[in-house]
Design a protein around this motif. Structure first.
Motif, mmCIF file in Angstrom:
data_model
loop_
_atom_site.group_PDB
_atom_site.id
_atom_site.type_symbol
_atom_site.label_atom_id
_atom_site.label_comp_id
_atom_site.label_asym_id
_atom_site.label_seq_id
_atom_site.Cartn_x
_atom_site.Cartn_y
_atom_site.Cartn_z
ATOM 1 N N ALA A 73 0.872 -1.175 0.000
ATOM 2 C CA ALA A 73 0.000 0.000 0.000
ATOM 3 C C ALA A 73 0.907 1.222 0.000
ATOM 4 C CB ALA A 73 -0.900 0.018 1.230
ATOM 5 N N MET A 74 0.591 2.174 -0.843
ATOM 6 C CA MET A 74 1.373 3.406 -0.943
ATOM 7 C C MET A 74 0.579 4.549 -0.323
ATOM 8 S SD MET A 74 4.072 5.087 -2.194
ATOM 9 C CE MET A 74 4.724 4.216 -3.621
ATOM 10 N N LEU A 75 1.149 5.179 0.703
ATOM 11 C CA LEU A 75 0.516 6.332 1.330
ATOM 12 C C LEU A 75 1.127 7.616 0.781
ATOM 13 C CD1 LEU A 75 0.212 5.379 5.120
ATOM 14 C CD2 LEU A 75 -1.633 5.592 3.467
ATOM 15 N N ILE A 76 0.263 8.486 0.287
ATOM 16 C CA ILE A 76 0.671 9.800 -0.204
ATOM 17 C C ILE A 76 -0.212 10.826 0.491
ATOM 18 C CG2 ILE A 76 0.939 11.330 -2.184
ATOM 19 C CD1 ILE A 76 2.753 8.959 -2.487
ATOM 20 N N ALA B 122 -2.281 3.862 -3.815
ATOM 21 C CA ALA B 122 -2.248 2.621 -4.591
ATOM 22 C C ALA B 122 -2.129 1.465 -3.615
ATOM 23 C CB ALA B 122 -1.070 2.608 -5.566
ATOM 24 N N ALA B 123 -2.730 0.332 -3.957
ATOM 25 C CA ALA B 123 -2.655 -0.852 -3.100
ATOM 26 C C ALA B 123 -2.873 -2.098 -3.946
ATOM 27 C CB ALA B 123 -3.697 -0.776 -1.982
ATOM 28 N N GLN C 170 3.286 -5.664 -8.454
ATOM 29 C CA GLN C 170 3.243 -5.291 -9.872
ATOM 30 C C GLN C 170 2.161 -4.256 -10.140
ATOM 31 O OE1 GLN C 170 5.552 -6.171 -11.932
ATOM 32 N NE2 GLN C 170 4.694 -5.066 -13.674
ATOM 33 N N SER C 171 1.008 -4.415 -9.493
ATOM 34 C CA SER C 171 -0.072 -3.447 -9.720
ATOM 35 C C SER C 171 0.293 -2.076 -9.170
ATOM 36 C CB SER C 171 -1.379 -3.945 -9.096
ATOM 37 O OG SER C 171 -1.297 -3.974 -7.678
ATOM 38 N N VAL C 172 1.035 -2.044 -8.055
ATOM 39 C CA VAL C 172 1.482 -0.756 -7.518
ATOM 40 C C VAL C 172 2.519 -0.142 -8.441
ATOM 41 C CG1 VAL C 172 2.694 0.358 -5.602
ATOM 42 C CG2 VAL C 172 0.917 -1.351 -5.136
#
Length: 252
Positions: free
Chosen positions: A214-217, A223-224, A228-230
């Motif tokens: 999971a990407m926290l911005i 994105a999560a 590969q999907s991230v």
């Protein structure tokens, strides 16, 4: 790992410190049996997410849950929850006045209530697991940064938790020791079957470890999914962070 139990989750969590929002409606799941990496830059809220799950912070709204049970709003984990989790903090958080043996055996003595002989055996075994031996008598100040990190990891797993939370495990380490720590975390998953939640801004380490990401911005999940999907996310901020670019939605 479809259908795996969820060992930890944030559900619609919002958290601010004063007038500064840190997390805004964050949903996060940590499935059992794998490594979930929460990635983001400084101030993105990733460490706050871990502190909420450890009961060190209380959400303003939403729920933080461990093993399907909401973390107490008293700011303390239940004894059952404490027995099932281990934590490795960014700078190790070893007790300076205790020897390596006393640090690694802390939870075994004060949480599990084991006797001296059993504690000594487990301390030795878990230090060997992280590549250290014959250092039980030393104090944290006598260790290198990499050794302190490995001692802290041995302490975090000595009581055989189901869930291991690690905060910035590669920060401040040289490239060889970074790789060593990443390999040890992968071994924890594979040899011990422990579920891992890893908080990091280290992109290379994150993609080596992660089963889920999971990407926290700016306090939101940008994105999560699987790595590969991230990596293929169309979000401009995610792309900027992964590439390390100076220009984009994230200001240096």
């Amino acid at each position: 790992m479809n259908g795996a139990p969820i060992h930890a989750s944030l559900e619609g969590v919002t958290k601010s410190f004063g007038d500064r929002p840190v997390l805004e409606g964050v949903d996060l799941e940590v499935p059992a049996g794998g490594i979930t990496v929460v990635m983001g830059g400084s101030g993105s809220g990733k460490t706050t997410a871990m502190r909420l799950l450890l009961g060190l912070e209380e959400p303003d709204r939403g729920r933080a849950c461990l093993f399907g049970q909401e973390v107490s709003h008293s700011g303390r984990l239940h004894n059952e929850q404490m027995l099932r989790i281990g934590a490795l903090f960014q700078f190790g958080a070893l007790f300076d006045s205790m020897t390596v043996a006393e640090n690694v055996g802390f939870a075994l003595r004060y949480v599990r209530g084991l006797g001296d002989a059993e504690i000594a055996s487990r301390v030795r075994d878990h230090l060997l697991m992280v590549g250290l031996k014959d250092i039980e008598h030393l104090y944290p100040a006598q260790l290198s940064g990499g050794m302190r990190k490995r001692v802290a990891l041995a302490r975090a797993i000595a009581h055989e938790p189901e869930l291991l939370m690690v905060d910035e495990p590669t920060t401040g380490l040289d490239p060889i020791m970074k790789n060593t720590i990443v390999e040890l975390i992968l071994q924890m998953r594979d040899r011990l079957g422990v579920t891992v939640l890893c908080i990091t801004h280290d992109v290379a380490a994150a993609f080596r470890m992660a089963d889920h990401m999971a990407m926290l911005i700016h306090g939101r999940v940008a994105a999560a999914g699987d790595p590969q999907s991230v990596r293929e996310s169309p979000d401009e901020a995610v792309r900027q962070f992964l590439s390390g670019g100076s220009f984009g939605p994230i200001e240096p």
